[in-house]
Design a protein around this motif. Sequence first.
Motif, PDB file in Angstrom:
ATOM      1  N   ILE A 128     -11.489  36.791 -43.416  1.00  0.00           N
ATOM      2  CA  ILE A 128     -11.929  37.815 -42.461  1.00  0.00           C
ATOM      3  C   ILE A 128     -10.733  38.308 -41.633  1.00  0.00           C
ATOM      4  O   ILE A 128     -10.592  39.509 -41.373  1.00  0.00           O
ATOM      5  CB  ILE A 128     -13.060  37.269 -41.551  1.00  0.00           C
ATOM      6  CG1 ILE A 128     -14.300  36.980 -42.386  1.00  0.00           C
ATOM      7  CG2 ILE A 128     -13.406  38.258 -40.451  1.00  0.00           C
ATOM      8  CD1 ILE A 128     -15.392  36.227 -41.643  1.00  0.00           C
ATOM      9  N   PHE A 129      -9.857  37.383 -41.259  1.00  0.00           N
ATOM     10  CA  PHE A 129      -8.648  37.757 -40.516  1.00  0.00           C
ATOM     11  C   PHE A 129      -7.838  38.761 -41.351  1.00  0.00           C
ATOM     12  O   PHE A 129      -7.450  39.828 -40.873  1.00  0.00           O
ATOM     13  CB  PHE A 129      -7.807  36.506 -40.226  1.00  0.00           C
ATOM     14  CG  PHE A 129      -6.506  36.781 -39.514  1.00  0.00           C
ATOM     15  CD1 PHE A 129      -6.433  36.732 -38.131  1.00  0.00           C
ATOM     16  CD2 PHE A 129      -5.354  37.110 -40.227  1.00  0.00           C
ATOM     17  CE1 PHE A 129      -5.234  36.997 -37.473  1.00  0.00           C
ATOM     18  CE2 PHE A 129      -4.157  37.383 -39.572  1.00  0.00           C
ATOM     19  CZ  PHE A 129      -4.097  37.326 -38.190  1.00  0.00           C
ATOM     20  N   ALA A 130      -7.623  38.422 -42.629  1.00  0.00           N
ATOM     21  CA  ALA A 130      -6.789  39.269 -43.494  1.00  0.00           C
ATOM     22  C   ALA A 130      -7.439  40.632 -43.725  1.00  0.00           C
ATOM     23  O   ALA A 130      -6.755  41.660 -43.727  1.00  0.00           O
ATOM     24  CB  ALA A 130      -6.538  38.558 -44.819  1.00  0.00           C
ATOM     25  N   VAL A 131      -8.759  40.637 -43.908  1.00  0.00           N
ATOM     26  CA  VAL A 131      -9.447  41.912 -44.167  1.00  0.00           C
ATOM     27  C   VAL A 131      -9.386  42.804 -42.921  1.00  0.00           C
ATOM     28  O   VAL A 131      -9.107  44.008 -43.019  1.00  0.00           O
ATOM     29  CB  VAL A 131     -10.910  41.650 -44.612  1.00  0.00           C
ATOM     30  CG1 VAL A 131     -11.729  42.929 -44.601  1.00  0.00           C
ATOM     31  CG2 VAL A 131     -10.933  41.032 -46.001  1.00  0.00           C
ATOM     32  N   ALA A 187     -14.033  50.612 -36.491  1.00  0.00           N
ATOM     33  CA  ALA A 187     -14.458  50.510 -37.896  1.00  0.00           C
ATOM     34  C   ALA A 187     -14.558  49.047 -38.307  1.00  0.00           C
ATOM     35  O   ALA A 187     -15.574  48.605 -38.853  1.00  0.00           O
ATOM     36  CB  ALA A 187     -13.463  51.232 -38.791  1.00  0.00           C
ATOM     37  N   ALA A 188     -13.517  48.284 -37.993  1.00  0.00           N
ATOM     38  CA  ALA A 188     -13.518  46.867 -38.372  1.00  0.00           C
ATOM     39  C   ALA A 188     -14.626  46.128 -37.646  1.00  0.00           C
ATOM     40  O   ALA A 188     -15.313  45.280 -38.217  1.00  0.00           O
ATOM     41  CB  ALA A 188     -12.176  46.240 -38.053  1.00  0.00           C
ATOM     42  N   GLY A 189     -14.800  46.485 -36.389  1.00  0.00           N
ATOM     43  CA  GLY A 189     -15.821  45.817 -35.583  1.00  0.00           C
ATOM     44  C   GLY A 189     -17.205  46.038 -36.164  1.00  0.00           C
ATOM     45  O   GLY A 189     -17.993  45.114 -36.315  1.00  0.00           O
ATOM     46  N   VAL A 190     -17.473  47.323 -36.535  1.00  0.00           N
ATOM     47  CA  VAL A 190     -18.791  47.645 -37.090  1.00  0.00           C
ATOM     48  C   VAL A 190     -18.991  46.888 -38.393  1.00  0.00           C
ATOM     49  O   VAL A 190     -20.024  46.276 -38.636  1.00  0.00           O
ATOM     50  CB  VAL A 190     -18.919  49.173 -37.318  1.00  0.00           C
ATOM     51  CG1 VAL A 190     -20.116  49.482 -38.195  1.00  0.00           C
ATOM     52  CG2 VAL A 190     -19.034  49.895 -35.983  1.00  0.00           C
ATOM     53  N   PRO A 213     -11.881  38.318 -36.969  1.00  0.00           N
ATOM     54  CA  PRO A 213     -11.656  39.756 -37.137  1.00  0.00           C
ATOM     55  C   PRO A 213     -10.922  40.372 -35.951  1.00  0.00           C
ATOM     56  O   PRO A 213     -10.085  41.261 -36.130  1.00  0.00           O
ATOM     57  CB  PRO A 213     -13.069  40.337 -37.254  1.00  0.00           C
ATOM     58  CG  PRO A 213     -13.995  39.286 -36.783  1.00  0.00           C
ATOM     59  CD  PRO A 213     -13.309  37.978 -37.024  1.00  0.00           C
ATOM     60  N   LEU A 214     -11.221  39.865 -34.765  1.00  0.00           N
ATOM     61  CA  LEU A 214     -10.557  40.404 -33.577  1.00  0.00           C
ATOM     62  C   LEU A 214      -9.069  40.050 -33.612  1.00  0.00           C
ATOM     63  O   LEU A 214      -8.211  40.888 -33.337  1.00  0.00           O
ATOM     64  CB  LEU A 214     -11.204  39.848 -32.306  1.00  0.00           C
ATOM     65  CG  LEU A 214     -12.696  40.149 -32.160  1.00  0.00           C
ATOM     66  CD1 LEU A 214     -13.270  39.460 -30.931  1.00  0.00           C
ATOM     67  CD2 LEU A 214     -12.927  41.659 -32.071  1.00  0.00           C
ATOM     68  N   ALA A 215      -8.785  38.798 -33.982  1.00  0.00           N
ATOM     69  CA  ALA A 215      -7.397  38.365 -34.054  1.00  0.00           C
ATOM     70  C   ALA A 215      -6.653  39.172 -35.117  1.00  0.00           C
ATOM     71  O   ALA A 215      -5.532  39.648 -34.884  1.00  0.00           O
ATOM     72  CB  ALA A 215      -7.332  36.874 -34.371  1.00  0.00           C
ATOM     73  N   GLY A 216      -7.295  39.359 -36.284  1.00  0.00           N
ATOM     74  CA  GLY A 216      -6.676  40.131 -37.370  1.00  0.00           C
ATOM     75  C   GLY A 216      -6.371  41.544 -36.915  1.00  0.00           C
ATOM     76  O   GLY A 216      -5.284  42.079 -37.160  1.00  0.00           O
TER      77      GLY A 216
END
Lengths: 224, 335
Positions: free
Chosen positions: A68-71, B19-22, B316-319
């Motif tokens: 998920i981090f990478a995506v 976008a990523a958040g959604v 996802p937030l960190a990414g």
Amino acid sequence: MGKIKRHGLSVRFVHWAVAISTIALIFSGFGQMPVYKRYMIDQLPGLAWTSDFSINLLIHYTAAGVLIFAVAYHIVYHIIRKEFDIWPRKGDFKESYLIIKAMLTKGEEPESDKYLAEQRLAYAYIGVMLIVIIISGIIKVLKNLPSISLEMDTLIWVSTVHNAATILLILGIVGHLAAFVFKANRPLLPGMFTGWVDEDYARRRHGVWYRKIQEDKKTNLQHK
Amino acid sequence: MSKITRRDFLKRSAASGLAAGVILSGLEKPARAYSGTVQYGTLIDLTRCDGCAHLDVPACVSACREENKSKFPHPVPSEQINNYWPQKKKEDWSDKKEIINRLTPYNWITVQKVSVEHDGRVVEVNIPRRCMHCDNPPCSNICPFGAQAKTPEGPVLINHELCFGGAKCRSVCPWGIPARQAGVGLYMKIAPQYLGGGVMYKCDLCYHRVTKGQQPACVESCPRGAIQFAAKDEIKQRAEERAKEINGFVYGDKENGGTSTFYVSQVPFEKIHQQLVRQKSNQPNPEAPGYPLMPVNVGNYLDTVNGLIAGMLAAPLAGAAVAGYTAYKKMKDGE
């Protein structure tokens, strides 16, 4: 022979983070079905841990975090930089047919941009599968919390989507790897390891991309 | 690529972050806690249960078997049931239907008997055992096919049409409750020689009766009122009051993160557990499931991974944050 920069560190990081975490997810995901004990894989040397559901679940959660981090990194990074070279384009199905036909018949193939039409399609296919797996996976993770419960029908749907998309992803990965059965595609391999490919290969096969790079170089020189 | 202004960067970061958040985070909607339905619980008062000493079969056991017989497995004949290849075993109870001293696919409640020494006297304890119907059941949560679910009313159900008989639910249940029957279910339609193991069976708290406003068969049949059924909150309160009254103990409130079954006993459950362990170790196969123990304060299989969830949701937030920083730095450098 000259070399040309194809992938920066970000792209290579994302590719390998996704690849390694996905392999770990597939292995530990199969471990969520009690297959390693049933088929006695856990009796092979060094693999006794495979039948331990808690170890598999821990690997699954950790690898999911990496994926998920990478995506998220990939999406945000390329949107900010407005880099959409790998986004599928109109006519990609026809073009990839022509490229594959040319590889099989040793004929002439259409000139390509940075990515071949089938690379763009493969990206979209694998990308969609990963997004579906991540979304259904997050729902599965949330429902493990004491405060969240799902109705049986929802649970069946989410599990089936997660499992079916995984099977489709595995087929996609097999297809991705099978591309390197063709010698014509092999010069692309060093790009994902070192970031560089042969300039001769780029000029010959990725003419559209090659010319763009040359023009960028000229513009940059003029600005300096 | 041309250089980027700070305003441009912020605009694009916001758009991509959104976008990523959604895509990655806004998914909690389908996952909801049940509300508005009464959740039920049962109180099993061990000071009242005498194991129906006057009967050959305890009343709760015979009532359960009668009430649920239509749900029991109908496998193919034993000789047609394959071993679990490549192993040389199978779990087939179809010729042992009459067994009542343990949990089987044909016996969803059993009454255990132990003698416990407490306060200088020996107390005989009879313990009706069946699924505890946990608050956050690992059995249903970890089923890879979604073949189990907790209902809004509390009972945890197995979908006999979908279950493949992997028995993972039994492995993660602190009491090893679900029992497997081979030769029946979905796997028989695919490749029964090589895949699947049958169907898992366990108490469903007579869900078909509960949804009609009736009590489970075991509750209704108990001649001594040792098993009570009511709204979970009320049952919990009754259990606590009864324990206080007899200076006793409650089991099932904290175990596995909470269940909807509350045992009340005048002797500590640690001692009951010890006796059950002793009994089990004397079995011909001490590893056999179907003889549940009573480990006090046993944890939930999902505790460890649920502790990781914050890290996972932060991924996802960190990414996105690292990507934003990297992209900004590179574009500022004119790359």
